[in-house]
Design a protein around this motif. Sequence first.
Motif, PDB file in Angstrom:
ATOM      1  N   VAL A   1      75.585  55.544  25.874  1.00  0.00           N
ATOM      2  CA  VAL A   1      74.754  56.658  26.345  1.00  0.00           C
ATOM      3  C   VAL A   1      73.400  56.122  26.814  1.00  0.00           C
ATOM      4  CG1 VAL A   1      73.551  58.768  25.637  1.00  0.00           C
ATOM      5  CG2 VAL A   1      75.936  58.393  24.955  1.00  0.00           C
ATOM      6  N   VAL A   2      72.822  55.209  26.057  1.00  0.00           N
ATOM      7  CA  VAL A   2      71.549  54.595  26.447  1.00  0.00           C
ATOM      8  C   VAL A   2      71.696  53.893  27.789  1.00  0.00           C
ATOM      9  CG1 VAL A   2      69.907  52.750  25.866  1.00  0.00           C
ATOM     10  CG2 VAL A   2      70.656  54.355  24.098  1.00  0.00           C
TER      11      VAL A   2
ATOM     12  N   LEU B   1      67.194  57.381  20.114  1.00  0.00           N
ATOM     13  CA  LEU B   1      68.560  57.019  20.489  1.00  0.00           C
ATOM     14  C   LEU B   1      68.674  55.519  20.730  1.00  0.00           C
ATOM     15  CD1 LEU B   1      71.450  57.888  21.159  1.00  0.00           C
ATOM     16  CD2 LEU B   1      70.675  58.317  23.507  1.00  0.00           C
ATOM     17  N   LEU B   2      67.704  54.975  21.432  1.00  0.00           N
ATOM     18  CA  LEU B   2      67.697  53.534  21.677  1.00  0.00           C
ATOM     19  C   LEU B   2      67.599  52.752  20.376  1.00  0.00           C
ATOM     20  CD1 LEU B   2      67.538  51.047  23.503  1.00  0.00           C
ATOM     21  CD2 LEU B   2      65.097  51.474  23.737  1.00  0.00           C
ATOM     22  N   MET B   3      66.644  53.121  19.519  1.00  0.00           N
ATOM     23  CA  MET B   3      66.454  52.404  18.256  1.00  0.00           C
ATOM     24  C   MET B   3      67.639  52.620  17.316  1.00  0.00           C
ATOM     25  SD  MET B   3      63.814  50.711  18.782  1.00  0.00           S
ATOM     26  CE  MET B   3      63.559  50.016  17.187  1.00  0.00           C
ATOM     27  N   GLY B   4      68.102  53.849  17.224  1.00  0.00           N
ATOM     28  CA  GLY B   4      69.248  54.148  16.354  1.00  0.00           C
ATOM     29  C   GLY B   4      70.497  53.405  16.792  1.00  0.00           C
ATOM     30  N   GLY B   5      70.782  53.439  18.094  1.00  0.00           N
ATOM     31  CA  GLY B   5      71.955  52.726  18.610  1.00  0.00           C
ATOM     32  C   GLY B   5      71.843  51.229  18.394  1.00  0.00           C
ATOM     33  N   ALA B   6      70.640  50.701  18.610  1.00  0.00           N
ATOM     34  CA  ALA B   6      70.438  49.258  18.435  1.00  0.00           C
ATOM     35  C   ALA B   6      70.590  48.846  16.973  1.00  0.00           C
ATOM     36  CB  ALA B   6      69.064  48.851  18.961  1.00  0.00           C
ATOM     37  N   VAL B   7      69.995  49.612  16.069  1.00  0.00           N
ATOM     38  CA  VAL B   7      70.080  49.268  14.644  1.00  0.00           C
ATOM     39  C   VAL B   7      71.520  49.397  14.144  1.00  0.00           C
ATOM     40  CG1 VAL B   7      69.393  50.000  12.313  1.00  0.00           C
ATOM     41  CG2 VAL B   7      67.678  49.758  14.108  1.00  0.00           C
ATOM     42  N   VAL B   8      72.153  50.519  14.453  1.00  0.00           N
ATOM     43  CA  VAL B   8      73.552  50.706  14.027  1.00  0.00           C
ATOM     44  C   VAL B   8      74.436  49.623  14.638  1.00  0.00           C
ATOM     45  CG1 VAL B   8      75.560  52.238  14.201  1.00  0.00           C
ATOM     46  CG2 VAL B   8      73.337  53.170  13.576  1.00  0.00           C
ATOM     47  N   GLY B   9      74.232  49.344  15.926  1.00  0.00           N
ATOM     48  CA  GLY B   9      75.028  48.306  16.588  1.00  0.00           C
ATOM     49  C   GLY B   9      74.843  46.935  15.973  1.00  0.00           C
ATOM     50  N   LEU B  10      73.583  46.570  15.696  1.00  0.00           N
ATOM     51  CA  LEU B  10      73.306  45.260  15.086  1.00  0.00           C
ATOM     52  C   LEU B  10      73.912  45.129  13.695  1.00  0.00           C
ATOM     53  CD1 LEU B  10      69.582  44.648  16.082  1.00  0.00           C
ATOM     54  CD2 LEU B  10      71.518  43.167  16.600  1.00  0.00           C
TER      55      LEU B  10
ATOM     56  N   THR C   1      61.942  54.266  30.210  1.00  0.00           N
ATOM     57  CA  THR C   1      61.573  54.603  28.832  1.00  0.00           C
ATOM     58  C   THR C   1      61.535  56.103  28.615  1.00  0.00           C
ATOM     59  OG1 THR C   1      59.247  54.382  29.393  1.00  0.00           O
ATOM     60  CG2 THR C   1      60.320  52.472  28.387  1.00  0.00           C
ATOM     61  N   HIS C   2      61.214  56.874  29.662  1.00  0.00           N
ATOM     62  CA  HIS C   2      61.199  58.318  29.521  1.00  0.00           C
ATOM     63  C   HIS C   2      62.607  58.908  29.608  1.00  0.00           C
ATOM     64  CE1 HIS C   2      56.968  57.570  30.666  1.00  0.00           C
ATOM     65  NE2 HIS C   2      56.773  58.471  29.720  1.00  0.00           N
ATOM     66  N   ALA C   3      63.535  58.208  30.221  1.00  0.00           N
ATOM     67  CA  ALA C   3      64.892  58.718  30.394  1.00  0.00           C
ATOM     68  C   ALA C   3      65.713  58.597  29.118  1.00  0.00           C
ATOM     69  CB  ALA C   3      65.593  57.968  31.518  1.00  0.00           C
ATOM     70  N   VAL C   4      65.332  57.680  28.267  1.00  0.00           N
ATOM     71  CA  VAL C   4      66.093  57.436  27.036  1.00  0.00           C
ATOM     72  C   VAL C   4      65.207  57.762  25.843  1.00  0.00           C
ATOM     73  CG1 VAL C   4      67.335  55.712  25.674  1.00  0.00           C
ATOM     74  CG2 VAL C   4      67.367  55.573  28.168  1.00  0.00           C
ATOM     75  N   PRO C   5      65.627  58.724  25.027  1.00  0.00           N
ATOM     76  CA  PRO C   5      64.833  58.994  23.821  1.00  0.00           C
ATOM     77  C   PRO C   5      64.743  57.742  22.943  1.00  0.00           C
ATOM     78  CG  PRO C   5      66.514  60.683  24.134  1.00  0.00           C
ATOM     79  CD  PRO C   5      66.785  59.604  25.139  1.00  0.00           C
ATOM     80  N   ARG C   6      63.571  57.460  22.478  1.00  0.00           N
ATOM     81  CA  ARG C   6      63.349  56.252  21.674  1.00  0.00           C
ATOM     82  C   ARG C   6      64.237  56.224  20.435  1.00  0.00           C
ATOM     83  NH1 ARG C   6      60.528  52.309  22.486  1.00  0.00           N
ATOM     84  NH2 ARG C   6      59.440  50.995  21.032  1.00  0.00           N
TER      85      ARG C   6
END
Length: 187
Positions: free
Chosen positions: A103-104, A138-147, A131-136
């Motif tokens: 989604v990001v 969502l980006l941080m959550g997806g990155a943390v969960v993914g990592l 940066t405005h198109a992607v809620p922060r």
Amino acid sequence: MLDTIFGLPVHPLIVHATTVVVPAAAVAVLLAAVWPRFRRWAGWMPLALSVAAVVLTPLSTESGEALERHVEHSDLIETHSQLAEGLLPWVAVLAVGAAALYVVARRECKARELDSAHSAAGGSGAVPTRTHAVPRWLLMGGAVVGLVAALGTATQVVRIGHSGAQAAWGDAVSQTTPPSGGDDDGN
């Protein structure tokens, strides 16, 4: 489920697919989590690999349980079986992280297209940015969960593979004597 195919156990065949797809999914999600350019380039690939991992994992577990009924019981096989049962939660979380990162990536690509279209039209003023198109969150959550899921999945796959190799080959290798006339280093 099939126990054998052409007289051979199905488990080693399915496990070979699993041992390729699951680590590939973990690496793809890890890269998508930390490298925006890869995330945009890869698009749906990390998500597809993660979904394939979610499908292959229970198939590997079920075929392993079928094989377990045909071999002599051992503590090594029991350890391998218990570790294998712990992989599905990891790959499920990996797929969730991959979905969020997909989604990001889509939103980032859409924002880039809008930026390009705005610039090409000679627009001025407020320009939409990635940066405005992607809620922060969502980006941080997806990155943390993914990592976390990628690292946990990779660790679990190594543990399962090592225990499976010990169960399958431990006795055969430890009881084999090296051929005479040579060293282990090839001389």
